[in-house]
Design a protein around this motif. Structure first.
Motif, PDB file in Angstrom:
ATOM      1  N   LYS A  62      -8.315 -19.318  20.511  1.00 43.34           N
ATOM      2  CA  LYS A  62      -8.072 -18.388  21.733  1.00 43.34           C
ATOM      3  C   LYS A  62      -7.767 -18.995  22.942  1.00 43.34           C
ATOM      4  O   LYS A  62      -6.896 -18.800  23.671  1.00 43.34           O
ATOM      5  CB  LYS A  62      -8.907 -17.199  21.556  1.00 43.34           C
ATOM      6  CG  LYS A  62      -8.538 -16.201  22.587  1.00 43.34           C
ATOM      7  CD  LYS A  62      -9.505 -14.705  22.477  1.00 43.34           C
ATOM      8  CE  LYS A  62      -8.984 -13.611  23.563  1.00 43.34           C
ATOM      9  NZ  LYS A  62      -9.778 -12.622  23.460  1.00 43.34           N
ATOM     10  N   ASP A 118      -4.490  -9.618  15.868  1.00 39.01           N
ATOM     11  CA  ASP A 118      -4.688  -9.223  17.173  1.00 39.01           C
ATOM     12  C   ASP A 118      -4.125 -10.161  18.461  1.00 39.01           C
ATOM     13  O   ASP A 118      -3.027  -9.841  18.913  1.00 39.01           O
ATOM     14  CB  ASP A 118      -6.028  -8.691  17.705  1.00 39.01           C
ATOM     15  CG  ASP A 118      -6.511  -7.412  16.615  1.00 39.01           C
ATOM     16  OD1 ASP A 118      -5.577  -6.727  16.490  1.00 39.01           O
ATOM     17  OD2 ASP A 118      -7.609  -7.422  16.582  1.00 39.01           O
ATOM     18  N   ASN A 122      -0.274 -10.696  19.378  1.00 38.77           N
ATOM     19  CA  ASN A 122       0.142 -10.191  20.578  1.00 38.77           C
ATOM     20  C   ASN A 122       0.486 -11.232  21.446  1.00 38.77           C
ATOM     21  O   ASN A 122       1.271 -11.332  22.651  1.00 38.77           O
ATOM     22  CB  ASN A 122      -1.483  -9.935  21.152  1.00 38.77           C
ATOM     23  CG  ASN A 122      -1.547  -8.371  20.589  1.00 38.77           C
ATOM     24  OD1 ASN A 122      -0.687  -7.540  19.895  1.00 38.77           O
ATOM     25  ND2 ASN A 122      -2.849  -8.143  20.627  1.00 38.77           N
ATOM     26  N   THR A 123      -0.099 -12.745  21.383  1.00 39.87           N
ATOM     27  CA  THR A 123       0.458 -13.884  22.338  1.00 39.87           C
ATOM     28  C   THR A 123       1.666 -14.178  22.216  1.00 39.87           C
ATOM     29  O   THR A 123       2.359 -14.426  22.980  1.00 39.87           O
ATOM     30  CB  THR A 123      -0.503 -14.987  21.669  1.00 39.87           C
ATOM     31  OG1 THR A 123      -1.768 -14.650  22.094  1.00 39.87           O
ATOM     32  CG2 THR A 123      -0.057 -16.129  22.750  1.00 39.87           C
ATOM     33  N   GLN A 125       3.987 -12.218  20.783  1.00 40.00           N
ATOM     34  CA  GLN A 125       4.780 -10.826  21.202  1.00 40.00           C
ATOM     35  C   GLN A 125       5.168 -11.072  22.715  1.00 40.00           C
ATOM     36  O   GLN A 125       6.291 -10.974  23.184  1.00 40.00           O
ATOM     37  CB  GLN A 125       4.129  -9.697  20.898  1.00 40.00           C
ATOM     38  CG  GLN A 125       4.908  -8.419  21.418  1.00 40.00           C
ATOM     39  CD  GLN A 125       3.950  -7.325  21.079  1.00 40.00           C
ATOM     40  OE1 GLN A 125       3.463  -7.122  20.323  1.00 40.00           O
ATOM     41  NE2 GLN A 125       4.961  -6.039  21.585  1.00 40.00           N
ATOM     42  N   SER A 126       4.094 -11.411  23.466  1.00 40.01           N
ATOM     43  CA  SER A 126       4.358 -11.701  24.717  1.00 40.01           C
ATOM     44  C   SER A 126       5.089 -12.880  25.332  1.00 40.01           C
ATOM     45  O   SER A 126       5.966 -12.735  26.077  1.00 40.01           O
ATOM     46  CB  SER A 126       2.710 -12.018  25.678  1.00 40.01           C
ATOM     47  OG  SER A 126       2.786 -12.250  26.981  1.00 40.01           O
ATOM     48  N   ARG A 144       7.891  -7.825  18.726  1.00 42.65           N
ATOM     49  CA  ARG A 144       6.475  -7.490  17.683  1.00 42.65           C
ATOM     50  C   ARG A 144       6.929  -7.896  16.534  1.00 42.65           C
ATOM     51  O   ARG A 144       5.942  -8.292  15.818  1.00 42.65           O
ATOM     52  CB  ARG A 144       6.532  -5.967  17.984  1.00 42.65           C
ATOM     53  CG  ARG A 144       5.283  -5.640  17.187  1.00 42.65           C
ATOM     54  CD  ARG A 144       3.944  -5.921  17.988  1.00 42.65           C
ATOM     55  NE  ARG A 144       2.600  -5.626  17.054  1.00 42.65           N
ATOM     56  CZ  ARG A 144       1.641  -5.905  17.672  1.00 42.65           C
ATOM     57  NH1 ARG A 144       1.340  -6.666  18.965  1.00 42.65           N
ATOM     58  NH2 ARG A 144       0.208  -5.382  17.279  1.00 42.65           N
ATOM     59  N   LYS A 148       4.968 -11.069  14.000  1.00 42.31           N
ATOM     60  CA  LYS A 148       4.375 -10.595  12.947  1.00 42.31           C
ATOM     61  C   LYS A 148       4.986 -11.372  11.839  1.00 42.31           C
ATOM     62  O   LYS A 148       4.298 -12.073  10.995  1.00 42.31           O
ATOM     63  CB  LYS A 148       4.580  -9.213  12.622  1.00 42.31           C
ATOM     64  CG  LYS A 148       3.653  -8.453  13.225  1.00 42.31           C
ATOM     65  CD  LYS A 148       3.602  -6.624  12.662  1.00 42.31           C
ATOM     66  CE  LYS A 148       2.478  -5.946  13.555  1.00 42.31           C
ATOM     67  NZ  LYS A 148       2.425  -4.514  12.992  1.00 42.31           N
TER      68      LYS A 148
END
Length: 204
Positions: A62, A118, A122-123, A125-126, A144, A148
């Motif tokens: 992370k 998560d 999310n990373t 997607q951003s 998104r 995935k």
């Protein structure tokens, strides 16, 4: 380095080479040149070692992703730097480690699944959303969904039914998937940057 962290480092070296199941607490102690009793001072069994190691690696991953995002000039540099991180990881890991974690250490496996669902999704997607704004990612891409899909591709590369370790190099499999993903989402400008990066790597 304190003893507790040293034990995790030694366990990581052995797990990455041979998987989890085949490595015993005796192996870890011998590898580190300490007594097994010393390990039990900090960890009651191998499952606890695995849990602590997974927590440590996920925290490091992370932080590494955040560092890449913050230090890169644009989305293409982020994606290329994340590709370098992936190469560093996949070049060291034995695919059986993933199988062993899933079958014999379900709590650690679930922690990994939550991390992917998560943090990783999310990373990415951003990154993809910003890539659209910067003109490197095709505007019709759904960030998104594609984030995935990327996670699912990575998982598929570890599936020994499709890619037996005796026949396939894990990094080559992941690299093919990653290139397929990146070239699929990028605009012409983004693909040109990827081409330049590949040419630079091939010349080294």
């Amino acid at each position: 380095m304190i003893q507790k962290d040293r034990i995790l480092e030694g366990a990581e070296e052995l797990f990455f080479k041979a998987g989890i199941r085949s490595v015993t607490m005796d192996d870890i102690a011998k590898h580190l040149g300490i007594s097994k009793k010393t390990i039990y001072v900090y960890y009651k069994d191998k499952d606890e070692v695995v849990t602590a190691l997974v927590d440590k690696k996920l925290s490091e991953d992370k932080d590494r992703m955040c560092e890449v995002v913050e230090s890169s000039l644009d989305v293409m540099e982020e994606l290329i730097n994340l590709m370098k991180c992936a190469e560093e990881f996949f070049s060291k890991i034995n695919p059986i480690l993933i199988h062993d974690m899933q079958k014999y250490h379900p709590e650690s496996w679930q922690a990994l699944q939550r991390f992917k669902a998560d943090v990783v999704v999310n990373t990415f997607q951003s990154i993809l959303a910003r890539g659209i704004d910067q003109g490197y990612v095709r505007p019709e891409v759904d960030p998104r969904i594609m984030a995935k899909m990327h996670v699912l591709q990575v998982e598929a590369g570890f599936n020994s039914n499709y890619f037996p370790p005796a026949e396939y190099n894990i990094w080559k499999v992941q690299l093919q998937f990653l290139e397929h993903f990146l070239y699929g989402i990028c605009t012409t400008e983004g693909r040109e940057i990827l081409d330049n990066y590949k040419n630079l790597i091939e010349q080294q």
